[in-house]
Motif scaffolding. Structure first.
Motif, PDB file in Angstrom:
ATOM      1  N   LYS A 126       5.922   8.418  -3.783  1.00 59.34           N
ATOM      2  CA  LYS A 126       5.223   7.294  -4.389  1.00 59.34           C
ATOM      3  C   LYS A 126       6.116   6.701  -5.470  1.00 59.34           C
ATOM      4  O   LYS A 126       6.637   7.407  -6.319  1.00 59.34           O
ATOM      5  CB  LYS A 126       3.894   7.766  -4.992  1.00 59.34           C
ATOM      6  CG  LYS A 126       3.079   6.651  -5.592  1.00 59.34           C
ATOM      7  CD  LYS A 126       1.818   7.217  -6.215  1.00 59.34           C
ATOM      8  CE  LYS A 126       1.147   6.228  -7.103  1.00 59.34           C
ATOM      9  NZ  LYS A 126       1.919   5.798  -8.243  1.00 59.34           N
ATOM     10  N   LYS A 127       6.285   5.378  -5.413  1.00 58.75           N
ATOM     11  CA  LYS A 127       7.079   4.697  -6.435  1.00 58.75           C
ATOM     12  C   LYS A 127       6.252   4.560  -7.709  1.00 58.75           C
ATOM     13  O   LYS A 127       5.026   4.504  -7.650  1.00 58.75           O
ATOM     14  CB  LYS A 127       7.497   3.315  -5.930  1.00 58.75           C
ATOM     15  CG  LYS A 127       8.366   3.379  -4.688  1.00 58.75           C
ATOM     16  CD  LYS A 127       8.613   2.000  -4.132  1.00 58.75           C
ATOM     17  CE  LYS A 127       9.372   2.092  -2.834  1.00 58.75           C
ATOM     18  NZ  LYS A 127       9.447   0.808  -2.145  1.00 58.75           N
ATOM     19  N   SER A 128       6.924   4.504  -8.828  1.00 55.66           N
ATOM     20  CA  SER A 128       6.213   4.475 -10.114  1.00 55.66           C
ATOM     21  C   SER A 128       5.318   3.242 -10.257  1.00 55.66           C
ATOM     22  O   SER A 128       4.253   3.313 -10.863  1.00 55.66           O
ATOM     23  CB  SER A 128       7.201   4.553 -11.277  1.00 55.66           C
ATOM     24  OG  SER A 128       8.080   3.456 -11.221  1.00 55.66           O
ATOM     25  N   ASP A 129       5.724   2.120  -9.692  1.00 55.99           N
ATOM     26  CA  ASP A 129       4.924   0.897  -9.825  1.00 55.99           C
ATOM     27  C   ASP A 129       4.029   0.654  -8.605  1.00 55.99           C
ATOM     28  O   ASP A 129       3.464  -0.421  -8.446  1.00 55.99           O
ATOM     29  CB  ASP A 129       5.840  -0.308 -10.038  1.00 55.99           C
ATOM     30  CG  ASP A 129       6.805  -0.513  -8.882  1.00 55.99           C
ATOM     31  OD1 ASP A 129       7.047   0.445  -8.121  1.00 55.99           O
ATOM     32  OD2 ASP A 129       7.307  -1.636  -8.732  1.00 55.99           O
ATOM     33  N   GLU A 130       3.870   1.662  -7.750  1.00 54.36           N
ATOM     34  CA  GLU A 130       3.113   1.536  -6.503  1.00 54.36           C
ATOM     35  C   GLU A 130       1.739   2.200  -6.658  1.00 54.36           C
ATOM     36  O   GLU A 130       1.636   3.317  -7.159  1.00 54.36           O
ATOM     37  CB  GLU A 130       3.917   2.214  -5.384  1.00 54.36           C
ATOM     38  CG  GLU A 130       3.344   2.116  -4.009  1.00 54.36           C
ATOM     39  CD  GLU A 130       4.262   2.737  -2.966  1.00 54.36           C
ATOM     40  OE1 GLU A 130       4.339   2.186  -1.865  1.00 54.36           O
ATOM     41  OE2 GLU A 130       4.915   3.768  -3.265  1.00 54.36           O
ATOM     42  N   SER A 131       0.718   1.522  -6.205  1.00 57.84           N
ATOM     43  CA  SER A 131      -0.619   2.126  -6.261  1.00 57.84           C
ATOM     44  C   SER A 131      -0.725   3.206  -5.186  1.00 57.84           C
ATOM     45  O   SER A 131       0.033   3.209  -4.211  1.00 57.84           O
ATOM     46  CB  SER A 131      -1.701   1.068  -6.053  1.00 57.84           C
ATOM     47  OG  SER A 131      -1.700   0.641  -4.704  1.00 57.84           O
ATOM     48  N   LEU A 132      -1.661   4.106  -5.357  1.00 60.49           N
ATOM     49  CA  LEU A 132      -1.862   5.173  -4.380  1.00 60.49           C
ATOM     50  C   LEU A 132      -2.246   4.576  -3.024  1.00 60.49           C
ATOM     51  O   LEU A 132      -1.766   5.029  -1.987  1.00 60.49           O
ATOM     52  CB  LEU A 132      -2.935   6.152  -4.866  1.00 60.49           C
ATOM     53  CG  LEU A 132      -3.173   7.375  -3.992  1.00 60.49           C
ATOM     54  CD1 LEU A 132      -1.881   8.167  -3.810  1.00 60.49           C
ATOM     55  CD2 LEU A 132      -4.255   8.258  -4.598  1.00 60.49           C
ATOM     56  N   ARG A 133      -3.056   3.558  -3.046  1.00 59.65           N
ATOM     57  CA  ARG A 133      -3.473   2.888  -1.801  1.00 59.65           C
ATOM     58  C   ARG A 133      -2.259   2.301  -1.073  1.00 59.65           C
ATOM     59  O   ARG A 133      -2.117   2.444   0.135  1.00 59.65           O
ATOM     60  CB  ARG A 133      -4.482   1.798  -2.119  1.00 59.65           C
ATOM     61  CG  ARG A 133      -4.925   1.036  -0.866  1.00 59.65           C
ATOM     62  CD  ARG A 133      -6.069   0.128  -1.136  1.00 59.65           C
ATOM     63  NE  ARG A 133      -7.232   1.017  -1.251  1.00 59.65           N
ATOM     64  CZ  ARG A 133      -8.371   0.693  -1.806  1.00 59.65           C
ATOM     65  NH1 ARG A 133      -8.538  -0.503  -2.312  1.00 59.65           N
ATOM     66  NH2 ARG A 133      -9.371   1.533  -1.867  1.00 59.65           N
TER      67      ARG A 133
END
Length: 138
Positions: free
Chosen positions: A113-120
């Motif tokens: 998961k990227k730091s600026d990416e939401s879990l969805r």
């Protein structure tokens, strides 16, 4: 302007007229990650009744190309394609280099998961990557 309208086909192929009552069948369009050999097999199987018409095979095949493949086709020199056999050879030779490498299930371990990416969004991306893996099992 003339170069924009020119094609790599010989004059004989360019001037050929399709048979009466010919309607273009629907085809899968080549995507960037598609297998060019599979695309060619699909095209030949759909056009099986017209295999003897070299010019028709050439002209209709170009309508199945999209994106990078269509750009590549437009770079071929004027008059360099004289028959479908040559077009098929040049196509498979060139477009195989554009194909993406098949990923194995272990590739998923490297997805983070990227730091600026939401879990969805991460889950959507993960599922999309999972769908591209051949032979994946839960």
């Amino acid at each position: 302007m003339d170069q924009a309208n020119s094609t790599p086909f010989t004059t004989e192929i360019e001037q050929a007229v399709p048979p009466k009552r010919f309607s273009t069948p629907s085809f899968r369009h080549l995507k960037g990650d598609s297998n060019p050999k599979s695309h060619l097999k699909h095209f030949k199987s759909v056009m099986i009744l017209y295999k003897v018409d070299n010019a028709l095979m050439c002209k209709v095949f170009t309508m199945t190309l999209g994106g990078v493949a269509q750009d590549w086709f437009r770079t071929l020199p004027f008059g360099s394609i004289s028959n479908f056999k040559k077009l098929a050879y040049v196509f498979t030779k060139e477009c195989t280099t554009y194909r993406t490498i098949k990923k194995n299930p272990y590739y998923l371990y490297n997805l983070h998961k990227k730091s600026d990416e939401s879990l969805r969004d991460y889950i959507k991306r993960f599922k999309a990557e999972k769908a591209n893996i051949v032979g994946y099992n839960d």
